[in-house]
Design an enzyme around this catalytic site. Structure first.
Site, mmCIF file in Angstrom:
data_model
loop_
_atom_site.group_PDB
_atom_site.id
_atom_site.type_symbol
_atom_site.label_atom_id
_atom_site.label_comp_id
_atom_site.label_asym_id
_atom_site.label_seq_id
_atom_site.Cartn_x
_atom_site.Cartn_y
_atom_site.Cartn_z
ATOM 1 C CB VAL A 190 -1.008 0.061 1.185
ATOM 2 C CG1 VAL A 190 -2.045 -1.051 1.085
ATOM 3 C CG2 VAL A 190 -0.281 0.006 2.527
ATOM 4 C CD GLU B 276 28.888 -0.324 0.435
ATOM 5 O OE1 GLU B 276 28.830 0.906 0.173
ATOM 6 O OE2 GLU B 276 27.967 -1.114 0.174
ATOM 7 C CB VAL C 104 21.685 -14.352 8.320
ATOM 8 C CG1 VAL C 104 22.863 -15.304 8.183
ATOM 9 C CG2 VAL C 104 21.770 -13.589 9.629
ATOM 10 N N GLY D 144 30.492 -3.526 -7.888
ATOM 11 C CA GLY D 144 29.450 -3.187 -6.919
ATOM 12 C C GLY D 144 29.333 -4.180 -5.776
ATOM 13 N NE ARG E 111 5.709 9.739 -7.702
ATOM 14 C CZ ARG E 111 4.576 9.656 -6.990
ATOM 15 N NH1 ARG E 111 3.666 8.751 -7.303
ATOM 16 N NH2 ARG E 111 4.375 10.490 -5.990
ATOM 17 N N GLY F 118 22.496 -9.370 -2.804
ATOM 18 C CA GLY F 118 21.933 -8.901 -4.064
ATOM 19 C C GLY F 118 20.459 -8.645 -3.890
ATOM 20 C CB ILE G 70 20.681 -19.253 1.843
ATOM 21 C CG1 ILE G 70 21.672 -18.772 0.782
ATOM 22 C CG2 ILE G 70 20.793 -20.729 2.066
ATOM 23 C CD1 ILE G 70 23.121 -18.984 1.182
ATOM 24 C CE LYS H 226 25.529 -10.566 6.194
ATOM 25 N NZ LYS H 226 26.326 -10.655 4.938
#
Lengths: 430, 430
Positions: free
Chosen positions: B48, B197, B140, B194, B59, B309, B144, B212
């Site tokens: 919503v 960082e 984490v 990518g 947008r 990803g 998977i 994690k």
């Protein structure tokens, strides 16, 4: 929605009551289930009865005395148990008992792949119509949480392909043949070890794997396949020479169960196949099982572990039991911090870069000996500059803290060109 | 108990109402979540609203027009949405927003490993006190299903050990170094792709993996660890020479996150380690993630796949959303059979055993050509008896049905000493 959450909360409090469970069939898996329940003592679950034909032969003294042993299955089906754990196997009479239990509003947990492959959809519908649960995490790849992984963890995925190693016996035979053995003696070995039945047809012809593939296809691909329509080819014609040729082609041979969505149809087969060495499916060894789920969005996910045996299968059964007892929130998070330390007892790899001169190894060995650390091997590759020479020492398992003290001492030696690098050596499984 | 099951049923009907979901943070993962929801159109869930700072910049036109875009997070927190999907990341302001949402009785789904590692226990307690859910399957190993796998699938197990490859960037770097590259250029490549960082500290120093590991330890070992107490060692000192030495020791090097229960304490560390080539942890390539859970009863279970990803992480988010929308029974089983076929289009390996004489290859090649099947390679090992000589033909992808027609023709040749064995060659992933 808000009243939904309110009810949820109320519901969970009710669920905290103990559910009463009965085991039908006290063989290897059944006794492992009783063992694990006795060991874990999970909140909210009580084992109340055990059925087996000729039950006196099966009775053991380590099961709590209040558990009722019986040779009369009707007694259990007519009782107030909430969950029936069916570990009898085969289509009948197990199927009738499961149907009777569900009809009586009892939930059912089963490891019966044949029954679920054949009748799972109808049994699930019967369970839902009674507000009961039918769970069968143990029916495919025993101890590997494939079914909950697909059901919950990949609910937001569109799985388009399943590839699996679903029969431990075939995998044992083929991975032994990969090392040079011939089919017949390996089969005999598998039979002697209890991995294969006296009549190994179910396993080697692929029927066992096919039943599991039907169940996985239903859950992962949302496709219900007629079991007898799936092409199934035996591993028996595979010979040692095929492993030689497969190796030349960069492959090994495994019994693979595959199903793939294609234009509203499913392509499916169970057969020995050539598997490229780079594929996760080639990694499986011995009786290990493996399932690869190929998703549209997230790519391939692999689950692997021990697919059969009493304990792994029993883990799946007990997990299903806890899912019924606790709903989807099985985990109560810990209420206090646990002390943490990094002082593993492990082998270490230590790499030094030194300005080579006499006495270096003696100095290092002395610092290690002072901390009771034993040297395992010393490695030195040729071709490096004498004034910046890397060499490696590995040491036998020692506390990390002791090694750090030794290395602090070594760091004082002025021949070191950079701080020593120490890496833990992860021990092989088991 | 019986009333418990009755309520369960009632409860599930209520849950079939649509739940309203809002996304906070419309980056890579947020837009993947919207994409998957638009594609799967799961029953019972409605997106919503979408919040992002400077929302006009974000947008897109493919989101349904009734979705409300806003730069004012308070608007969402004050609205009647049932589930807030937090994909902003970092401790603040994300933490405040999550707390406000839970306090308002909304359920929260988050991929925020930092926040969950730091505050997960308190946030879980807050959620429970409000009858809301807090799910973080995406925090984490993204795609998977480790968290549901451990939570549900291994609920009946006593997990005593966790070993994982939890940071895709480090795994990318180390698996490239395994092939001979040096650290600095591989890091630059990871940044260009990518995966890393501009400031790679979080990844290479092990802080990302450590957060994690805290979350996994809580779920798998039921132990809450103070994040800053976990020993964490960077991968930066690992050099190409270490891979050479590791290879001599039968190992490779990976960043491993480990935690192990030992006498009420937990041993834990994140560091580069030597991993034996036979360990599943050595199989991981590129940005793949892997988690090994060592159980007391069922042994080791391995989960692997794409850990990060947009799409894989979004799958975990959507799966959590469906868990809230549908309860623990996400799967409606198919109501009719799906047609099944074995007519895969695949490469094949065909092994013949023949009484060697002129014209055999010509005959086989002719039968294959008649079915438009192209031969790929012909292999023949020396040293075999002329009257019972095995040789192998591999063919380019062809329908199984065409190959069977060709082999039926070949079977008529009287030089064949046994029926030809054909095995499909499984194509590598992707």
């Amino acid at each position: 929605m808000k009243q939904g959450f309110g009810l949820h909360f109320y519901f969970r409090r009710i669920k905290r009551l103990r559910i009463k469970a009965a085991i039908l069939g006290f063989g290897t898996v059944g006794s492992s289930v009783a063992r694990i329940l006795g060991d874990l003592k999970p909140e909210g679950v009580e084992l109340v009865s055990i059925f087996n034909r000729d039950v006196e032969r099966k009775r053991v003294d380590w099961v709590p005395s209040q558990v009722r042993w019986t040779s009369d299955v009707k007694e259990i089906l007519a009782s107030d148990v909430d969950v029936v754990i069916e570990l009898v196997g085969g289509l009948e009479p197990a199927g009738t008992w499961v149907r009777e239990a569900l009809t009586a509003g009892k939930s059912v947990i089963t490891a019966n792949k044949k029954l679920i492959a054949q009748d799972g959809v109808a049994l699930d519908r019967l369970a839902r119509s009674k507000g009961a649960s039918l769970l069968y995490g143990a029916a495919v790849a025993g101890g590997i949480p494939v079914i909950p992984g697909l059901n919950q963890g990949l609910a937001g995925e569109k799985v388009e392909r399943i590839e699996g190693i679903l029969n431990g016996t075939c995998n044992f035979i083929l991975s032994k043949m990969e090392q040079g053995a011939e089919f017949a003696p390996v089969l005999a070995e598998a039979q002697a070890l209890g991995y294969a039945e006296a009549d190994p047809t179910e396993d080697v012809a692929g029927y066992d794997a096919r039943a599991k593939l039907v169940i996985l296809s239903r859950i992962a691909l949302r496709a219900d396949l007629a079991i007898e329509e799936i092409d199934c080819r035996p591993i028996t014609p595979v010979a040692a020479i095929d492993f030689d040729y497969a190796k030349d082609l960069g492959c090994t041979i495994r019994q693979i169960s595959r199903a793939e969505l294609r234009n509203g149809k499913v392509l499916a087969t169970v057969a020995p196949m050539l598997v490229p060495k780079g594929s996760p499916l080639a990694w499986s060894r011995g009786t290990e099982n493996m399932v690869l789920a190929g998703g549209k969005y997230g790519g391939d996910v692999v689950f692997s572990g021990h697919g059969a045996g009493g304990h792994p299968t029993a883990v799946a059964v007990v997990s299903d039991l806890l899912a019924i007892a606790h709903g989807s929130r099985a985990v109560d998070l810990p209420s206090q911090k646990t002390p943490v330390s990094a002082d593993f007892l492990l082998r270490h790899y230590i790499r030094f870069v030194v300005d080579d001169r006499p006495g270096i190894v003696a100095g290092i060995a002395g610092a290690l000996a002072e901390q009771d650390i034993n040297i395992n091997v010393i490695l030195q590759k040729s071709g490096h500059d004498k004034v910046s020479m890397p060499f490696v020492v590995t040491v036998e398992p020692c506390p990390v803290s002791a090694l750090r003290r030794a290395l602090a001492k070594v760091a004082e030696m002025d021949c070191l060109r950079q701080p020593p690098l120490d890496l833990q050596i992860l021990e092989p499984e088991g």
